[in-house]
Design a protein around this motif. Structure first.
Motif, PDB file in Angstrom:
ATOM      1  N   UNK A  71       4.948 -12.471  10.792  1.00  0.00           N
ATOM      2  CA  UNK A  71       6.146 -11.438  10.597  1.00  0.00           C
ATOM      3  C   UNK A  71       7.046 -11.866  11.914  1.00  0.00           C
ATOM      4  N   UNK A  72       8.475 -11.912  11.499  1.00  0.00           N
ATOM      5  CA  UNK A  72       9.191 -12.353  12.753  1.00  0.00           C
ATOM      6  C   UNK A  72       9.033 -13.664  13.341  1.00  0.00           C
ATOM      7  N   UNK A  73       8.546 -14.609  12.610  1.00  0.00           N
ATOM      8  CA  UNK A  73       8.310 -15.939  12.960  1.00  0.00           C
ATOM      9  C   UNK A  73       6.829 -16.008  13.948  1.00  0.00           C
ATOM     10  N   UNK A  99      -7.110 -17.040   9.441  1.00  0.00           N
ATOM     11  CA  UNK A  99      -5.893 -16.468   8.762  1.00  0.00           C
ATOM     12  C   UNK A  99      -5.294 -15.219   9.219  1.00  0.00           C
ATOM     13  N   UNK A 100      -6.157 -14.733  10.175  1.00  0.00           N
ATOM     14  CA  UNK A 100      -5.738 -13.300  11.006  1.00  0.00           C
ATOM     15  C   UNK A 100      -6.281 -12.243  10.097  1.00  0.00           C
ATOM     16  N   UNK A 101      -6.991 -12.415   9.152  1.00  0.00           N
ATOM     17  CA  UNK A 101      -7.587 -11.382   8.477  1.00  0.00           C
ATOM     18  C   UNK A 101      -9.181 -10.985   9.149  1.00  0.00           C
ATOM     19  N   UNK A 119      -7.633  -3.769  16.309  1.00  0.00           N
ATOM     20  CA  UNK A 119      -6.377  -4.053  16.856  1.00  0.00           C
ATOM     21  C   UNK A 119      -5.844  -5.254  16.399  1.00  0.00           C
ATOM     22  N   UNK A 120      -4.434  -5.173  16.248  1.00  0.00           N
ATOM     23  CA  UNK A 120      -3.786  -6.545  15.694  1.00  0.00           C
ATOM     24  C   UNK A 120      -3.062  -7.212  16.678  1.00  0.00           C
ATOM     25  N   UNK A 121      -3.201  -8.371  17.151  1.00  0.00           N
ATOM     26  CA  UNK A 121      -2.425  -9.019  18.204  1.00  0.00           C
ATOM     27  C   UNK A 121      -1.772 -10.362  17.801  1.00  0.00           C
ATOM     28  N   UNK A 122      -0.601 -10.669  18.525  1.00  0.00           N
ATOM     29  CA  UNK A 122       0.055 -11.624  18.397  1.00  0.00           C
ATOM     30  C   UNK A 122      -0.751 -12.970  18.781  1.00  0.00           C
ATOM     31  N   UNK A 123      -0.940 -14.008  17.830  1.00  0.00           N
ATOM     32  CA  UNK A 123      -1.705 -15.085  18.328  1.00  0.00           C
ATOM     33  C   UNK A 123      -0.676 -16.489  18.160  1.00  0.00           C
ATOM     34  N   UNK A 124       0.451 -16.445  18.408  1.00  0.00           N
ATOM     35  CA  UNK A 124       1.259 -17.435  18.332  1.00  0.00           C
ATOM     36  C   UNK A 124       1.134 -18.473  19.808  1.00  0.00           C
TER      37      UNK A 124
END
Length: 166
Positions: A71-73, A99-101, A119-124
């Motif tokens: 989402x949002x790059x 894949x984040x699931x 909890x969902x976190x950014x992993x970029x």
């Protein structure tokens, strides 16, 4: 002119039907029977169930399926779901995927109120905000009903049992 008028009516009806079908069924609130997956008999919960409170019973299996993504790059990934009281709701399986699931299966062992959280976190690799997106479900498990002792006995049945004993 009449021909184009009559052609427009089926087109309008078709568009209205397509719009009605295009609305995802998961956007509407689900009841507990709708959450049960017939193939496994489990109660299946997803991202859309965040914030819900559900009644469950001892012996129920709860499966959590959370979907990460981009989402949002940025890439977002879920941590493995966990129960607030493993004595009531032990986790029997879990998996956080590349894949984040994330998925988990819980088995209701006792009675009480318990939460499942993730909890969902950014992993970029860079540019990630420090934001964490929580997910929570509250489950209320009632104590199992006591076993019945059988049909009530008549006075003559009680007398015959008493005289047989002694």
């Amino acid at each position: 002119m009449k021909t184009s008028k009559y052609r427009a009516v089926p087109l309008a009806v078709g568009l209205a039907l397509a719009a009605a079908v295009a609305v995802p069924a998961t956007a509407q609130p689900q009841t507990l029977p709708e959450l049960r997956e017939s193939a496994t008999g489990r109660i299946v919960l997803t991202n859309l169930d965040d914030g819900r409170t559900l009644p469950v019973a001892a012996g129920d299996d709860i499966e959590v399926r959370l979907t990460g993504g981009r989402a949002g790059g940025l890439s977002w990934a879920w941590g493995e779901p966990a129960a607030s009281d493993p004595a009531i709701l032990p986790r029997t399986a879990s998996n956080a995927m590349p894949n984040g699931n994330a998925t988990a299966v819980f088995h209701v062992e006792g009675s009480g109120t318990v939460e499942i959280t993730a909890a969902k976190r950014c992993v970029a690799p860079s540019g990630c905000p420090a934001a964490v997106n929580p997910w929570k479900i509250t489950l209320n498990s009632a104590a199992p009903a006591p076993a019945e002792a059988g049909p009530p006995q008549t006075e003559s049945q009680v007398r015959s049992q008493t005289s047989a004993r002694g």
